[in-house]
Design an enzyme around this catalytic site. Structure first.
Site, PDB file in Angstrom:
ATOM      1  N   GLU A   1       0.068 -19.254  27.839  1.00 27.37           N
ATOM      2  CA  GLU A   1       0.232 -19.224  29.048  1.00 27.37           C
ATOM      3  C   GLU A   1       1.879 -19.351  29.434  1.00 27.37           C
ATOM      4  OE1 GLU A   1      -2.721 -21.373  31.190  1.00 27.37           O
ATOM      5  OE2 GLU A   1      -4.130 -20.476  29.880  1.00 27.37           O
TER       6      GLU A   1
ATOM      7  N   GLU B   1      -8.840 -27.271  28.181  1.00 32.79           N
ATOM      8  CA  GLU B   1      -8.229 -28.465  28.859  1.00 32.79           C
ATOM      9  C   GLU B   1      -9.373 -29.357  28.692  1.00 32.79           C
ATOM     10  OE1 GLU B   1      -6.789 -27.020  32.632  1.00 32.79           O
ATOM     11  OE2 GLU B   1      -5.792 -25.326  31.859  1.00 32.79           O
TER      12      GLU B   1
HETATM   13  O1  G3I Z   1     -10.820 -14.780  44.486  1.00 30.12           O
HETATM   14  C1  G3I Z   1     -10.750 -15.961  45.636  1.00 30.12           C
HETATM   15  C2  G3I Z   1     -10.716 -15.222  46.878  1.00 30.12           C
HETATM   16  O2  G3I Z   1     -11.991 -14.521  47.168  1.00 30.12           O
HETATM   17  C3  G3I Z   1     -10.688 -16.381  47.998  1.00 30.12           C
HETATM   18  O3  G3I Z   1     -10.544 -15.749  49.204  1.00 30.12           O
HETATM   19  C4  G3I Z   1      -9.517 -17.057  47.834  1.00 30.12           C
HETATM   20  C5  G3I Z   1      -9.360 -18.221  48.824  1.00 30.12           C
HETATM   21  O4  G3I Z   1      -8.556 -19.206  48.416  1.00 30.12           O
HETATM   22  O5  G3I Z   1      -9.498 -17.685  46.487  1.00 30.12           O
HETATM   23  C6  G3I Z   1      -9.640 -16.896  45.480  1.00 30.12           C
HETATM   24  O6  G3I Z   1      -9.824 -17.511  44.155  1.00 30.12           O
HETATM   25  C7  G3I Z   1      -8.560 -18.064  43.749  1.00 30.12           C
HETATM   26  C8  G3I Z   1      -8.323 -17.480  42.200  1.00 30.12           C
HETATM   27  O7  G3I Z   1      -7.180 -18.064  41.517  1.00 30.12           O
HETATM   28  C9  G3I Z   1      -8.261 -16.144  42.030  1.00 30.12           C
HETATM   29  O8  G3I Z   1      -7.086 -15.664  42.964  1.00 30.12           O
HETATM   30  C10 G3I Z   1      -8.436 -19.480  43.811  1.00 30.12           C
HETATM   31  O9  G3I Z   1      -8.528 -20.043  44.958  1.00 30.12           O
HETATM   32  C11 G3I Z   1      -7.273 -20.045  42.807  1.00 30.12           C
HETATM   33  O10 G3I Z   1      -7.597 -21.598  42.791  1.00 30.12           O
HETATM   34  C12 G3I Z   1      -7.558 -19.357  41.527  1.00 30.12           C
HETATM   35  O11 G3I Z   1      -6.109 -20.081  40.819  1.00 30.12           O
HETATM   36  C13 G3I Z   1      -6.076 -19.698  39.505  1.00 30.12           C
HETATM   37  C14 G3I Z   1      -6.165 -21.278  38.658  1.00 30.12           C
HETATM   38  O12 G3I Z   1      -6.114 -20.800  37.320  1.00 30.12           O
HETATM   39  C15 G3I Z   1      -7.281 -21.918  39.258  1.00 30.12           C
HETATM   40  O13 G3I Z   1      -8.118 -22.407  38.213  1.00 30.12           O
HETATM   41  C16 G3I Z   1      -4.758 -19.053  39.130  1.00 30.12           C
HETATM   42  O14 G3I Z   1      -4.934 -17.569  39.537  1.00 30.12           O
HETATM   43  C17 G3I Z   1      -4.772 -19.007  37.505  1.00 30.12           C
HETATM   44  O15 G3I Z   1      -3.346 -18.466  37.025  1.00 30.12           O
HETATM   45  C18 G3I Z   1      -4.907 -20.423  36.938  1.00 30.12           C
HETATM   46  O16 G3I Z   1      -4.900 -20.121  35.520  1.00 30.12           O
HETATM   47  C19 G3I Z   1      -4.838 -21.324  34.697  1.00 30.12           C
HETATM   48  C20 G3I Z   1      -5.795 -20.853  33.366  1.00 30.12           C
HETATM   49  O17 G3I Z   1      -6.914 -20.295  33.741  1.00 30.12           O
HETATM   50  C21 G3I Z   1      -5.880 -22.111  32.489  1.00 30.12           C
HETATM   51  N1  G3I Z   1      -4.578 -22.877  32.410  1.00 30.12           N
HETATM   52  C22 G3I Z   1      -3.897 -23.377  33.682  1.00 30.12           C
HETATM   53  C23 G3I Z   1      -3.725 -21.922  34.371  1.00 30.12           C
HETATM   54  C24 G3I Z   1      -2.630 -22.454  35.763  1.00 30.12           C
HETATM   55  O18 G3I Z   1      -3.549 -23.011  36.536  1.00 30.12           O
END
Ligand code: G3I
Length: 381
Positions: free
Chosen positions: A270, A162
């Site tokens: 994805e 990205e």
């Molecule tokens: O692991 C922490 C946890 O310890 C904490 O308590 C919690 C509190 O909110 O957050 C957890 O982390 C989260 C993480 O996913 C793991 O579950 C983050 O908040 C959350 O923002 C994160 O979201 C991920 C997102 O990328 C953010 O970058 C999504 O699961 C994931 O599906 C998404 O994937 C991205 C690809 O990597 C790149 N392309 C876009 C795609 C969708 O955004």
């Protein structure tokens, strides 16, 4: 007396009958399409946990239906490299080891990304942005350490994720602010040096938009011509059904043709399909975009109408027909999140909605879509 068939012919007929039987009963998308492309799925840390986490039951569905896996979060910089002098591969090794023991191939995701990058990565001890040379050194060390940790176990990497805006401009990330566009080329060079055998991908969303895919193609074409080790360009494919199915499909076909001009293959990395209203004309997967919850934007809390499921099935059938038509350009078709319950789409771009964005329902049952996609290629290869 009945004339006995030559033994070879009889064995061949038996083998054909067996494979026809398999074709008739094939229920795995990956097996059905194994002669077309790799079929993958993202996996979260709870699905590969060693405890009795409820999501560990997803693993058998993953193994039965896919042949590639990609870590949804556990291989990202903030997880594996939380402090400048500390790496933590605990969750990532758990994921990779479990995948390899199930004969699944692994796509590493992702080495250089503005989001989920460790907070220290771009700053010195005084809290100022680091110099270009310091950032280059940090990128090289991160990429080298991570890739060499997984060398021989992870076959492909999303090297940069990205780096462009939907209008084709470079994203004004801290990588770009400090190094300009060169950070992308450098990342691929560092990655190839770290593991010359790994496939190296560029990954981005909204690549159905001509403004974006053409900017990406124009950026990479001269670099690839000069030997940049880019294996393919991954289009994420986070799709919103209300954005208009037929235009989306024809736009992605245009993008496959545009990527072909770079001299590399295309991956879909994805895929998911949000069936909820797109209240703000919003599209893409820029994780920093957030919108307030409104009940009218969450219409399927109780269940998904059968008519809406038929629309979803038809979208995927038409999308896959386009993919099959362009199969020579496509290396992989990966979906994001196994089932509707653990899909990131339930919380993006609006938190707390009930979406139906994946191929498997909240009980891990395959949607009718899966059988219809398998039917498309049954007895063809
Ligand atoms: O692991 C922490 C946890 O310890 C904490 O308590 C919690 C509190 O909110 O957050 C957890 O982390 C989260 C993480 O996913 C793991 O579950 C983050 O908040 C959350 O923002 C994160 O979201 C991920 C997102 O990328 C953010 O970058 C999504 O699961 C994931 O599906 C998404 O994937 C991205 C690809 O990597 C790149 N392309 C876009 C795609 C969708 O955004």
């Amino acid at each position: 007396m009945k004339k006995l068939l030559p033994i070879g012919l009889a064995l061949m007929m038996a083998a054909c009958a067996a494979s026809d039987k398999n074709n008739e009963t094939e229920t795995s998308l990956a097996k059905a399409y194994e002669k077309y492309w790799y079929t993958g799925i993202s996996v979260n840390q709870w699905e590969t946990a060693s405890d009795n986490n409820p999501q560990t039951k997803d693993w058998k569905v993953i193994v039965d239906n896919f042949n590639w896996v990609v870590a949804e979060n556990c291989m990202k910089c903030e997880v594996v490299h939380p402090e400048q002098n500390r790496y933590d591969f605990t969750l990532a090794d758990q994921f990779v080891d479990k995948a390899l023991s199930a004969n699944l191939k692994v796509m590493g995701h992702c080495l250089i990304w503005h989001s989920q990058c460790a907070k220290w990565f771009h700053y010195d001890s005084d809290g100022n942005l680091v110099s270009a040379d310091t950032l280059k050194a940090r990128m090289k060390e991160h990429i080298t350490t991570v890739m060499q940790h997984f060398k021989g176990r992870v076959a492909a990497w999303d090297v940069c994720n990205e780096c462009f805006e939907d209008d084709g401009a470079f994203r004004n990330s801290l990588f770009y602010q400090i190094l300009g566009e060169d950070f992308i080329k450098l990342a691929f060079e560092y990655a190839h040096e770290a593991d010359p055998d790994a496939e190296l991908y560029y990954n981005d969303y909204s690549m159905n938009k001509a403004s974006k895919v053409e900017a990406v193609a124009n950026f990479f074409a001269p670099l690839v011509k000069n030997g940049l080790p880019l294996t393919a360009i991954n289009m994420q494919g986070h799709i919103i059904l209300d954005d208009g199915a037929q235009k989306i499909i024809s736009d992605y076909e245009h993008s496959i043709e545009t990527i072909k001009t770079v001299g590399v293959k295309t991956g879909f990395s994805e895929l998911d399909l949000s069936v909820l209203p797109n209240p703000y004309g919003f599209s893409g997967a820029n994780v920093s975009d957030k919108f307030a919850y409104r009940p009218e934007m969450d219409p399927y809390i109780d269940s998904l109408p059968a008519a809406r499921q038929l629309e979803i099935d038809q979208f995927w059938i038409d999308f896959f027909k386009m993919l099959i038509k362009n199969r020579d350009e496509i290396t992989r078709v990966n979906f994001w999140c196994l089932n509707d319950g653990n899909s990131w789409r339930n919380d993006f771009p609006i938190r707390g909605r009930k979406d139906y964005a994946t191929l498997f329902d909240r009980d891990n049952k395959p949607k009718p879509t899966v059988a219809k996609l398998i039917e498309l290629v049954r007895n063809k290869q």
